[in-house]
Design an enzyme around this catalytic site. Sequence first.
Site, PDB file in Angstrom:
ATOM      1  N   THR A   1      56.150   0.825  49.999  1.00 57.31           N
ATOM      2  CA  THR A   1      56.894   1.571  48.991  1.00 57.31           C
ATOM      3  C   THR A   1      56.518   3.037  48.962  1.00 57.31           C
ATOM      4  O   THR A   1      55.330   3.391  48.901  1.00 57.31           O
ATOM      5  CB  THR A   1      56.641   0.946  47.614  1.00 57.31           C
ATOM      6  OG1 THR A   1      56.996  -0.441  47.660  1.00 57.31           O
ATOM      7  CG2 THR A   1      57.441   1.637  46.531  1.00 57.31           C
ATOM      8  N   GLU A   2      57.545   3.901  48.994  1.00 55.19           N
ATOM      9  CA  GLU A   2      57.369   5.350  48.908  1.00 55.19           C
ATOM     10  C   GLU A   2      56.452   5.889  49.998  1.00 55.19           C
ATOM     11  O   GLU A   2      55.729   6.861  49.786  1.00 55.19           O
ATOM     12  CB  GLU A   2      56.849   5.738  47.522  1.00 55.19           C
ATOM     13  CG  GLU A   2      57.776   5.326  46.386  1.00 55.19           C
ATOM     14  CD  GLU A   2      59.116   6.045  46.399  1.00 55.19           C
ATOM     15  OE1 GLU A   2      59.122   7.261  46.624  1.00 55.19           O
ATOM     16  OE2 GLU A   2      60.153   5.373  46.192  1.00 55.19           O
ATOM     17  N   PHE A   3      56.493   5.237  51.161  1.00 50.69           N
ATOM     18  CA  PHE A   3      55.721   5.672  52.331  1.00 50.69           C
ATOM     19  C   PHE A   3      54.215   5.626  52.102  1.00 50.69           C
ATOM     20  O   PHE A   3      53.449   6.313  52.783  1.00 50.69           O
ATOM     21  CB  PHE A   3      56.141   7.074  52.772  1.00 50.69           C
ATOM     22  CG  PHE A   3      57.376   7.087  53.634  1.00 50.69           C
ATOM     23  CD1 PHE A   3      58.358   6.133  53.492  1.00 50.69           C
ATOM     24  CD2 PHE A   3      57.561   8.068  54.591  1.00 50.69           C
ATOM     25  CE1 PHE A   3      59.499   6.141  54.293  1.00 50.69           C
ATOM     26  CE2 PHE A   3      58.704   8.092  55.395  1.00 50.69           C
ATOM     27  CZ  PHE A   3      59.672   7.121  55.237  1.00 50.69           C
TER      28      PHE A   3
ATOM     29  N   HIS B   1      60.627  -2.952  45.826  1.00 51.53           N
ATOM     30  CA  HIS B   1      60.207  -1.550  45.960  1.00 51.53           C
ATOM     31  C   HIS B   1      59.005  -1.317  45.035  1.00 51.53           C
ATOM     32  O   HIS B   1      58.986  -0.426  44.187  1.00 51.53           O
ATOM     33  CB  HIS B   1      61.361  -0.618  45.584  1.00 51.53           C
ATOM     34  CG  HIS B   1      61.199   0.775  46.112  1.00 51.53           C
ATOM     35  ND1 HIS B   1      61.380   1.100  47.436  1.00 51.53           N
ATOM     36  CD2 HIS B   1      60.863   1.936  45.498  1.00 51.53           C
ATOM     37  CE1 HIS B   1      61.182   2.393  47.607  1.00 51.53           C
ATOM     38  NE2 HIS B   1      60.847   2.923  46.446  1.00 51.53           N
TER      39      HIS B   1
END
Length: 515
Positions: free
Chosen positions: A163-165, A124
């Site tokens: 990660t995190e869009f 992530h």
Amino acid sequence: MTSIVFLFEVHQPYRLDRRMHEKLMEKALKGSLEYDDIQEAVFDNSLNKYVMERAAERCYIPATKIIVENLKRYKDSSKPFKVSFSISGVFLEQASKWAPGIIQVLQEAVATGMVELVEQTYYHSIAAFLPNHGFEELKEQVLQHREVLKNTFNYEPVSIENTEFTFNNDLACFFYNMGYKVIVTEGVDHILGWRSPNYVYKAWGCDARVLTRNYRLSDDVGFRFSDRKWDQYPLTADKYASWLAATPGDVVFLAMDYETFGEHHWPESGIHEFLRWLPGEVLKYGHLEFSTPREVAEKYPPRDVFDVPPWSTISWADERDLSAWIGNIMQQEAVRALASLYPYVKALEDPGLTRLWKMLTISDHFYYMATKFGTIEEVHAYFSPFKNASIAYGLFTEALGVLSKLIYDRIREKPVKVVSNLTLPLEKAFYFTMPDGTYTGVYVRSLKELYFKLGSVPLESVVYHLRSGHISAWISQVLLLEELSRKIQVLSREVDEPLKLVELVKKEIQSYLEG
């Protein structure tokens, strides 16, 4: 028909330990400093275990059991219930160690055939945004994540998120070239403009399909569900289903942290009952169905191109950009320092070093360093285990120091590894100039390149850099080969004839290259 796509983001980081230095000293005094000991000192696994166990009890296990019940209840109906999960590799690691019941219920969910698993980076991480080698590391972490999903769930994804869009055109086409057909990201207003997030889009520059999150409807559950000051409180399943039914478009893509269901909103808030009854309320509407990213990308043709240049990268955090992770000087310096160690870690091919370096790419470390204001600052403070960004930065720097010392020690033990494998980025290259400062146009990024190019650089330039100690300093400070550096320093002082000096220096370098 409008397709409702639910995606749950499932992640827990390895948090750094505030007693890192003290724990390292304790272990060193006991003579125990293997990689496992070092990682145990660097990361606060007592806290990590506590968070995982608490979230398992409040959220992961009960919420997944509710989802499994609904997946099975509606599986044989004309309109089955379906969901998607994006689960980080480090989450699966921690769940396996400290709360294996989570893995069991997730496997049960996947086994229904009504779940799509979405790929992401194993750690992530912020790998994609590391200088010089970002996409190389990104690919490695995605492939590692693919392997853990295969081993844990016997599943091979076709949809992916960074990660995190985080998203831009380069990332979309990079993933498409890796074989992924669908990329999920945020429905950012300034990118969409007049367009709605509730359609399938096509990536700019390749044929990947893009799903954009309806952040308003997602955040109604993710952020506002238990807010008693909200004018729509309380949010019930039938009310939310009516909002979905009134939403125009082909797809309503809803994505939120899985911790929404019991951790961010405690079970006492009614969030579990909301989750339990929502599928039935949605399916009362004849024009609504549940679907997955893969299915809607295959079902609906793209309405338009979703164009996000690399210099305008988006995310679902804060101001919908990268500022949550690389927005201030501390974060930028942390990223630069971490990236600077990458060539040495790769050259040494040491699994323990590689593991520690990758664990430091976890995005949360940089998220904790953010300096924001207002409600955004409150969100960062909620997630951070530290009092402020400076403490987070200081601990990360301390962890980098531990990693740097390990790298230095391994290079002293195995200099041939570095000589054979290390290729430096341009900012660490050695640039040949003439004594008056004129650039010769020649630079070298490895010991091997130095050996071969010593014969093509003007003799005056080579001798100048040898006599001035520039080459020996670069070999010592950048290649970290101190013994070779000392030998070249001695030759530079004792050998007067220029051609003979260069010849002897090349012989010393050759001996290193030959091991």
